[in-house]
Design a protein around this motif. Structure first.
Motif, PDB file in Angstrom:
ATOM      1  N   CYS A  38      44.339  36.348  38.422  1.00 18.19           N
ATOM      2  CA  CYS A  38      45.261  37.623  39.198  1.00 18.19           C
ATOM      3  C   CYS A  38      45.647  38.861  38.179  1.00 18.19           C
ATOM      4  O   CYS A  38      46.117  39.783  38.833  1.00 18.19           O
ATOM      5  N   TRP A  40      47.877  38.649  35.788  1.00 19.52           N
ATOM      6  CA  TRP A  40      49.382  38.387  35.436  1.00 19.52           C
ATOM      7  C   TRP A  40      49.504  37.487  34.164  1.00 19.52           C
ATOM      8  O   TRP A  40      48.720  37.008  33.747  1.00 19.52           O
ATOM      9  N   ASP A  59      51.054  40.170  45.921  1.00 15.30           N
ATOM     10  CA  ASP A  59      50.764  38.831  45.323  1.00 15.30           C
ATOM     11  C   ASP A  59      50.546  37.561  45.844  1.00 15.30           C
ATOM     12  O   ASP A  59      49.479  37.063  45.320  1.00 15.30           O
ATOM     13  N   ALA A  62      46.511  38.512  46.324  1.00 16.39           N
ATOM     14  CA  ALA A  62      45.833  38.158  44.989  1.00 16.39           C
ATOM     15  C   ALA A  62      45.486  36.541  44.752  1.00 16.39           C
ATOM     16  O   ALA A  62      44.820  36.023  44.366  1.00 16.39           O
ATOM     17  N   TRP A  63      46.779  35.854  45.107  1.00 18.09           N
ATOM     18  CA  TRP A  63      46.762  34.442  44.878  1.00 18.09           C
ATOM     19  C   TRP A  63      45.603  33.698  45.699  1.00 18.09           C
ATOM     20  O   TRP A  63      45.093  32.820  45.288  1.00 18.09           O
ATOM     21  N   ALA A  66      42.180  34.579  44.628  1.00 15.47           N
ATOM     22  CA  ALA A  66      41.816  33.790  43.183  1.00 15.47           C
ATOM     23  C   ALA A  66      41.453  32.153  43.515  1.00 15.47           C
ATOM     24  O   ALA A  66      40.743  31.747  42.793  1.00 15.47           O
TER      25      ALA A  66
END
Length: 282
Positions: A38, A40, A59, A62-63, A66
């Motif tokens: 991601c 991060w 978020d 993206a989570w 992934a």
């Protein structure tokens, strides 16, 4: 307090965090791998997965991406919106004034058939007079709202009261005896309000219970709350507005209402308490 705002919202945040953590586990990934995918710092994944931080919609996208579970994105974002909607701070709700906040709950009132309200400090909005409402909303506006649209907000609340006379709705209101001699306005406004309470309490679809002053009561006063059918509870606290929809939380407030209702007096006895307060004012 039957259910605290912090515990309720935190439980919902934890449920969302648990679902996100499960996606990561099901994908066979560790937190560091997910963070790298991601873009991060690993600490962000840790904070989100332990509910110490609430993810944004981006978020969550993206989570899920992934983890190869884009199919879960919409559902998880809906859960996020539910968490965000549970607790709204007053400054957000009232940033454009008080009228909008009054109008926003009208659809909820229109679809509800059974109302239960406990108000320890003032008359519930649905059975307030115009003068009493003006005093209440003016106090709110002076304390926390920059925009002065009190007149429009009063009109919106008065218009909302039509639901008492429409359809087959039932209303149960509980108030503490202490409020009868404790108003924001002058004696005339309070007397007018108590007169109105006697009139509304005589309607066939309305119950008004007064919890008398006495020692040894089974339950002390709690925060004011509204129960809408069995679907939702709203609680007004000092810092914001809490909405509860989980069945266990709704039941907790319903049980509290039932306990308080058993402590109240009704009919002739309630009218006697209200009339005695009226005599004091006059």
């Amino acid at each position: 307090m039957a259910v605290s705002s912090s515990s309720s919202v935190q439980a919902a945040r934890q449920a969302l965090a648990d679902r996100l953590r499960e996606l990561c586990q099901d994908a066979g990934m560790e937190g560091k791998q997910l963070a790298a995918a991601c873009g991060w710092h690993p600490s962000k994944v840790s904070r989100i997965s332990t509910a110490k931080a609430t993810p944004s919609a981006d978020d969550i996208r993206a989570w899920c991406r992934a983890c190869g579970r884009d199919d879960q994105t919409d559902d998880l974002i809906a859960s996020l919106r539910a968490v965000e909607g549970m607790w709204v701070q007053w400054h957000r709700m009232e940033r454009t004034g008080l009228r909008r906040a009054q109008e926003s709950v009208l659809p909820l009132y229109e679809r509800t058939t059974r109302f239960r309200a406990y108000s320890p400090n003032f008359v519930p909005g649905l059975i307030q007079t115009g003068g009493y409402t003006e005093d209440v909303l003016r106090a709110v506006q002076r304390r926390r709202v920059a925009v002065d649209d009190v007149a429009d907000a009063v009109a919106a609340r008065m218009e909302r009261q039509r639901v008492i006379h429409e359809g087959r709705r039932r209303f149960a209101f509980l108030v503490e005896e202490s409020f009868l001699n404790n108003g924001l306005g002058d004696a005339d406004t309070q007397a007018e309000q108590l007169d109105h309470l006697l009139v509304v309490g005589a309607l066939p679809n309305v119950s008004v219970g007064v919890i008398p002053h006495r020692l040894g009561r089974e339950r002390m006063p709690v925060e004011g709350f509204w129960i809408y059918d069995t679907a939702q509870v709203n609680v007004e606290l000092v810092s914001g507005y809490l909405t509860l929809t989980q069945p266990s939380e709704v039941k907790a407030y319903a049980d509290t209402f039932a306990t308080l209702a058993d402590m109240a007096v009704y009919g002739t006895k309630a009218r006697a308490l209200i009339s005695r307060a009226l005599e004091t004012l006059r």
